[in-house]
Design a protein around this motif. Structure first.
Motif, short mmCIF file in Angstrom:
data_model
loop_
_atom_site.label_atom_id
_atom_site.label_comp_id
_atom_site.label_asym_id
_atom_site.label_seq_id
_atom_site.Cartn_x
_atom_site.Cartn_y
_atom_site.Cartn_z
N LEU A 1 -5.65 -1.96 -0.57
CA LEU A 1 -4.91 -1.37 -1.69
C LEU A 1 -5.64 -0.21 -2.34
O LEU A 1 -5.01 0.66 -2.95
N SER A 2 -6.96 -0.20 -2.24
CA SER A 2 -7.73 0.85 -2.92
C SER A 2 -7.48 2.22 -2.32
O SER A 2 -7.80 3.25 -2.94
N GLU B 1 -4.37 0.52 -9.28
CA GLU B 1 -5.67 0.20 -9.89
C GLU B 1 -6.05 -1.19 -9.41
O GLU B 1 -5.37 -2.17 -9.70
N VAL B 2 -7.14 -1.27 -8.66
CA VAL B 2 -7.51 -2.53 -7.99
C VAL B 2 -8.81 -3.06 -8.55
O VAL B 2 -9.81 -2.33 -8.63
N MET B 3 -8.79 -4.32 -8.96
CA MET B 3 -10.00 -4.98 -9.45
C MET B 3 -10.36 -6.11 -8.50
O MET B 3 -9.57 -7.03 -8.28
N ALA B 4 -11.55 -6.05 -7.91
CA ALA B 4 -12.06 -7.13 -7.07
C ALA B 4 -12.76 -8.15 -7.96
O ALA B 4 -13.68 -7.81 -8.71
N ARG C 1 0.82 -1.22 0.00
CA ARG C 1 0.00 0.00 0.00
C ARG C 1 0.84 1.26 0.00
O ARG C 1 0.39 2.33 -0.44
N THR D 1 -1.33 -2.52 -11.34
CA THR D 1 -2.69 -3.08 -11.43
C THR D 1 -2.75 -4.37 -10.63
O THR D 1 -1.90 -5.25 -10.78
N ALA E 1 -8.43 -5.99 -1.36
CA ALA E 1 -8.94 -4.95 -2.27
C ALA E 1 -9.12 -3.62 -1.53
O ALA E 1 -8.74 -2.55 -2.04
N MET E 2 -9.68 -3.68 -0.32
CA MET E 2 -9.90 -2.46 0.45
C MET E 2 -8.58 -1.84 0.91
O MET E 2 -8.41 -0.62 0.86
N ASN F 1 -4.64 3.55 -1.94
CA ASN F 1 -3.54 4.18 -2.67
C ASN F 1 -3.99 4.53 -4.09
O ASN F 1 -4.29 3.64 -4.89
N PRO F 2 -4.03 5.81 -4.46
CA PRO F 2 -4.51 6.20 -5.80
C PRO F 2 -3.60 5.75 -6.94
O PRO F 2 -4.02 5.74 -8.10
#
Length: 258
Positions: A130-131, A137-140, A111, A118, A127-128, A133-134
């Motif tokens: 890492l999200s 790009e996080v995909m759940a 983080r 990505t 997911a939460m 940090n802008p």
């Protein structure tokens, strides 16, 4: 049910109450020859239901404590592994990250990164983490929720994974032995195996308590595009297997590398 199936079920029941037992003792309890016991053990070993030992066998782990319990264990070791894993990433641009206690520590360390990356993950908590940090790009991933682990699994999860290819798949392990990496949950094992198939390299994060264990389903065999990151060097048989298959071992510090 055939005589062999009944005998093997009884053998598994014996191993359930006596975690490690020798062949001659099993033969006495089952009232069969030692040759018959050895054949049964070989079949059960090939399916991952037991682990052969010198002169006997032991039952493999079919479950793990819930994630909430595991997060209270081996904290210092897992934090150390997480930091080494972040350093190991190099110039990787995309990651699959599996669920679990050690991978959550990894996500907390990751983080802090400042470079674009990505990440695709079946884990809600990762997911939460890492999200926040802008730069990331996080995909759940979609799927059926497994509440004890906070991850998803199932056909939709597997179909989604097949659409992507990443530089690395970073996963944990329920067990690490000379044959490879294994997972206690069959549903989750299928997800991790799919992630591994769709990545250039697999990075396994496993503290020393996982060494010498084999769980229900092997997710990846020892192979050249595998790296095991751990807090302590495993025993000789596992270390030799990693070396023999061209895999990498990172333990203690980034300088202690095979």
């Amino acid at each position: 049910m055939s005589n062999k199936a009944r005998r093997q079920d009884l053998l598994l029941s014996v191993l359930e109450t006596n975690a490690s037992i020798r062949v001659n003792e099993l033969a006495d309890q089952l009232d069969v020859s030692t040759e018959t016991v050895r054949r049964d053990l070989s079949e059960l070993d090939s399916t991952g239901r037991i682990k052969r030992t010198y002169g006997g066998a032991m039952r493999t782990k079919s479950f793990e404590p819930a994630l909430s319990e595991r997060l209270t264990q081996h904290i210092a070791a897992r934090e150390k592994i997480a930091q080494m894993a972040v350093e190991y990433l190099g110039n990787s641009s995309s990651l699959f990250i599996g669920g679990g206690a050690t991978t959550l520590h990894f996500a907390r360390a990751l983080r802090q990164t400042r470079r674009p990356l990505t990440v695709l993950t079946p884990s809600f908590s990762i997911a939460m983490e890492l999200s926040i940090n802008p730069a990331l790009e996080v995909m759940a991933l979609p799927g059926i929720v497994e509440p004890n682990e906070g991850v998803v699994w199932g056909g939709e999860t597997l179909n989604c994974i097949e659409k992507f290819h990443t530089t690395l798949a970073v996963v944990g392990a329920s067990g690490v032995d000379a044959k490879g990496i294994s997972e206690a949950s069959l549903n989750i094992a299928h997800v991790y195996s799919a992630m591994i198939r769709n990545a250039d390299e697999t990075v396994v994060l496993a503290d020393a308590s996982k060494f010498g264990e084999r769980s229900l389903q092997q997710t990846v065999a020892m192979q050249s595009n595998l790296c095991v990151i751990t807090d302590r060097r495993p025993d000789q048989s596992i270390s030799d297997s990693i070396l023999r298959h061209g895999a990498r071992l990172v333990c203690g510090t980034m300088d202690d590398e095979s």
